[in-house]
Design an enzyme around this catalytic site. Structure first.
Site, short mmCIF file in Angstrom:
data_model
loop_
_atom_site.label_atom_id
_atom_site.label_comp_id
_atom_site.label_asym_id
_atom_site.label_seq_id
_atom_site.Cartn_x
_atom_site.Cartn_y
_atom_site.Cartn_z
N ASP A 53 42.06 54.30 53.12
CA ASP A 53 42.60 54.22 51.77
C ASP A 53 41.73 55.02 50.80
O ASP A 53 40.63 55.46 51.15
CB ASP A 53 42.78 52.76 51.32
CG ASP A 53 41.46 52.02 51.13
OD1 ASP A 53 40.62 52.49 50.35
OD2 ASP A 53 41.29 50.95 51.74
N GLU A 54 42.24 55.22 49.61
CA GLU A 54 41.60 56.11 48.64
C GLU A 54 40.15 55.72 48.35
O GLU A 54 39.29 56.57 48.18
CB GLU A 54 42.43 56.09 47.34
CG GLU A 54 41.96 57.05 46.29
CD GLU A 54 42.85 57.05 45.06
OE1 GLU A 54 42.58 57.85 44.14
OE2 GLU A 54 43.81 56.25 45.00
#
Length: 196
Positions: A53-54
């Site tokens: 994820d980011e």
């Protein structure tokens, strides 16, 4: 196990914090986001094997082989993460993580599978964080190693929160027999083939 053809290409990268595990987006909300294409002139047809994820960083494998991608995702290849958690993690919390905890996934409750978890006795040898993180001056923190064979969305963060030790920094350091080693943030390595 190998499925690639002579024309397939593979890369190992250290995905930075704040970058999406994709090459572009047509979404208006994501136009200002950072994408993998910033790191290297990658060939067309490349896909990440799994995602980060980011707000997570670390090891990401990219390949043009759909069969290899499917194999890694379906055969439950181990993925090891180092998580910096808020607080001095307890033995009880580690035992809970090892045996499985309840997390939310797709609006339902999900019991995570048993996994390998242990507290790191020393700070891991990884690059300094690119983002600001609360440090020991504001209370104790702990590094833990968590090795999974599954990969639900934001699973490690949800797991540590479930035992009341929220994750402050998350770094994937291994996928199968591929390790991050001394790679620097944003570094890209071309691989001749992939073997699991």
């Amino acid at each position: 196990m190998t499925f690639q053809t002579a024309s397939d290409q593979h890369f190992l990268i250290y995905k930075p914090y704040g970058m999406l595990s994709q090459f572009y987006s047509n979404s208006k909300q994501q136009r200002r986001k950072r994408f993998l294409g910033e790191l290297y002139d990658f060939p067309e047809g490349l896909m990440p094997i799994g995602r980060l994820d980011e707000k997570s960083e670390g090891l990401l494998l990219l390949t043009t082989s759909g069969k290899m991608s499917n194999y890694v995702n379906s055969q439950r290849i181990e993925k090891e993460y180092y998580a910096l958690v808020d607080g001095e993690i307890t033995n009880d919390a580690i035992k809970q993580l090892r045996t499985g905890v309840i997390i939310g996934f797709n609006g339902k409750k999900y019991q995570t599978q048993p996994c390998e978890v242990f507290k790191l006795t020393n700070k891991p040898e990884i690059p300094p964080a690119e983002q600001k993180i609360r440090d020991d001056r504001h209370g104790p923190t702990s590094w833990v190693s968590i090795t999974l064979k599954e990969g639900k969305f934001r699973q490690v963060r949800k797991m540590t929160s479930a035992v009341d030790f929220p994750t402050l920094r998350l770094v994937r350091v291994r996928i199968g027999n591929y390790k991050i080693g001394a790679m620097k943030i944003g570094e890209v390595k071309s691989l001749e083939d992939l073997h699991f």
